[in-house]
Scaffold this motif. Structure first.
Motif, mmCIF file in Angstrom:
data_model
loop_
_atom_site.group_PDB
_atom_site.id
_atom_site.type_symbol
_atom_site.label_atom_id
_atom_site.label_comp_id
_atom_site.label_asym_id
_atom_site.label_seq_id
_atom_site.Cartn_x
_atom_site.Cartn_y
_atom_site.Cartn_z
ATOM 1 N N GLN A 140 -3.184 3.041 -3.054
ATOM 2 C CA GLN A 140 -2.549 4.239 -2.431
ATOM 3 C C GLN A 140 -3.464 5.037 -1.300
ATOM 4 O O GLN A 140 -4.723 4.682 -1.356
ATOM 5 N N LEU A 141 -2.870 5.570 -0.281
ATOM 6 C CA LEU A 141 -3.498 6.189 0.544
ATOM 7 C C LEU A 141 -3.080 7.547 0.803
ATOM 8 O O LEU A 141 -1.914 7.853 0.844
ATOM 9 N N ARG A 142 -4.092 8.317 0.748
ATOM 10 C CA ARG A 142 -3.913 9.880 0.617
ATOM 11 C C ARG A 142 -4.658 10.422 1.733
ATOM 12 O O ARG A 142 -5.954 10.245 2.029
ATOM 13 N N VAL A 169 3.277 -1.317 4.293
ATOM 14 C CA VAL A 169 2.986 0.154 3.917
ATOM 15 C C VAL A 169 4.122 0.789 3.603
ATOM 16 O O VAL A 169 5.045 0.774 4.326
ATOM 17 N N ALA A 174 -6.999 -2.101 2.870
ATOM 18 C CA ALA A 174 -5.645 -2.510 2.160
ATOM 19 C C ALA A 174 -5.344 -3.937 2.757
ATOM 20 O O ALA A 174 -4.982 -4.960 2.029
ATOM 21 N N LEU A 223 0.823 -1.150 -0.078
ATOM 22 C CA LEU A 223 -0.017 -0.011 0.075
ATOM 23 C C LEU A 223 0.848 1.322 -0.106
ATOM 24 O O LEU A 223 1.787 1.338 0.867
ATOM 25 N N ILE A 244 -1.992 6.643 11.806
ATOM 26 C CA ILE A 244 -2.271 5.857 10.461
ATOM 27 C C ILE A 244 -1.178 4.560 10.354
ATOM 28 O O ILE A 244 -1.759 3.337 10.272
ATOM 29 N N PHE A 303 1.624 4.763 0.738
ATOM 30 C CA PHE A 303 1.284 6.058 1.347
ATOM 31 C C PHE A 303 1.786 7.310 1.176
ATOM 32 O O PHE A 303 2.859 7.561 1.116
ATOM 33 N N ASP A 326 -7.892 4.410 -4.013
ATOM 34 C CA ASP A 326 -7.573 4.812 -2.788
ATOM 35 C C ASP A 326 -8.095 3.995 -1.852
ATOM 36 O O ASP A 326 -9.438 3.362 -1.565
ATOM 37 N N MET A 327 -7.432 3.723 -0.719
ATOM 38 C CA MET A 327 -7.567 2.782 0.361
ATOM 39 C C MET A 327 -7.167 3.118 1.492
ATOM 40 O O MET A 327 -6.398 3.719 1.845
ATOM 41 N N SER A 328 -8.249 2.755 2.609
ATOM 42 C CA SER A 328 -7.470 2.828 4.075
ATOM 43 C C SER A 328 -6.879 1.536 4.464
ATOM 44 O O SER A 328 -6.580 0.673 3.642
ATOM 45 N N ILE A 329 -6.115 1.955 5.442
ATOM 46 C CA ILE A 329 -5.273 0.779 6.076
ATOM 47 C C ILE A 329 -6.222 -0.585 6.189
ATOM 48 O O ILE A 329 -5.814 -1.542 5.875
#
Length: 332
Positions: A38-40, A66, A58, A9, A84, A11, A52-55
């Protein structure tokens, strides 16, 4: 470095522009099969085109690590990131970062990783000691990318050559010597963080003796003509014991990056000086091609420059993005 566990993932944090997420962008470009998303954070101006993903999302999608893919000023870890990244450890994911500030120096992350048995990879900082180089001849073939300046395309060219040689059924492995390269390859040594006496020894360890028909594509760093980084460049040349060099160049630069008082060397001078230095440990080394970053030129000007340079040097001259590196691979 210990092998990192894909899938990743990526970040991106609150990157203020796409360049600030260049580490993640490099991983996404070269290892898309390793990237689940990806985590933005709010305000992030970078977008790699990944989901777009949360922890939690993912982790459910099978992510194992990560990767902090931000390259911010000073290499700092923002306080807003810590909850996070802690959540990632709690969900069974490892962490990896190429920032100057170590993730293991953040008390909350270190405590969580120790408690949960998770791994934290600060890939810019070697986790083992290296021997002093011995310079003894070793089997296998090694290609080192060198440059007229730093930040000029040596990593990209090395990876492009690995991909092309493998496409042709040849034995080839990219050997990473910088933090982004390590995240792309999954392992390697960030050579600029190695104590100076051991740089060449670290490269001997990174690209050891191998089968006679195997190519190690070693990522170059800096330039012999850059007053800030020439020491690392020379250590790489000696430790790589290269069979072949590829010279990387950006034709619109007028001075060394960050040093306006130092003019860019000519291609001919740069090739000859690199060959002279490399002959200490590899007397039969040759330059097998030139890789030019023509992104600042239009297609016609780029094509003309590549042809003129190839004719002037009698070497394959390519732009790894525009033309690919097939002509250099053919020579190998």
């Amino acid at each position: 470095m210990a092998m990192l566990k894909p899938p990743y993932l990526l970040f991106l944090g609150d990157a203020h522009d796409p360049l600030a997420a260049k580490t993640a962008a490099g991983v996404a470009h070269w290892r898309p099969e390793w990237c689940v998303g990806q985590l933005r954070l709010p305000g992030c101006k970078a977008d790699l085109g990944l989901p777009d993903m949360s922890i939690d999302a993912a982790a459910a999608a099978g992510a194992k690590t990560v990767v902090v893919g931000v390259a911010n000023r000073g290499g700092v870890i923002a306080e807003s990131w810590v909850p996070i990244l802690t959540r990632a450890l709690e969900r069974g994911l490892d962490l990896a970062s190429g920032l100057h500030r170590r993730l293991t120096e953040v008390p909350a992350l270190k405590a969580a990783a120790d408690r949960l048995g998770r791994a934290i990879h600060d890939v810019r900082h070697p986790t083992r000691e290296f021997q002093v180089a011995n310079g003894k001849p070793r089997s296998g073939k090694r290609l080192l990318t060198v440059g007229t300046d730093c930040s000029i395309g040596k990593m990209f060219t090395s990876l492009a050559l690995e991909r092309e040689l493998r496409r042709r059924g040849m034995k080839a492995d990219f050997r990473a010597t910088g933090q982004t390269g390590i995240l792309i390859a999954g392992d390697g040594v960030s050579i600029d963080a190695v104590v100076s006496d051991f740089v060449s020894g670290a490269v001997e360890w990174l690209a050891p003796a191998n089968e006679g028909d195997h190519w190690d594509l070693i990522e170059g760093q800096g330039s012999l003509f850059h007053a800030s980084y020439a020491g690392v460049s020379l250590g790489l040349l000696h430790g790589a014991q290269p069979t072949a060099l590829v010279m990387c160049h950006e034709p619109t630069r007028t001075h060394m990056r960050g040093l306006p008082e130092y003019k860019l060397p000519s291609l001919r001078d740069c090739i000859e000086v690199n060959l002279q230095a490399a002959r200490l440990t590899s007397p039969k080394v040759t330059c097998v091609g030139i890789a030019i970053n023509t992104s600042a030129l239009d297609a016609s000007a780029a094509d003309s420059l590549l042809k003129q340079t190839a004719d002037a040097f009698g070497l394959p001259c390519v732009d790894p993005v525009r033309t690919g590196v097939g002509a250099i691979a053919e020579r190998l």
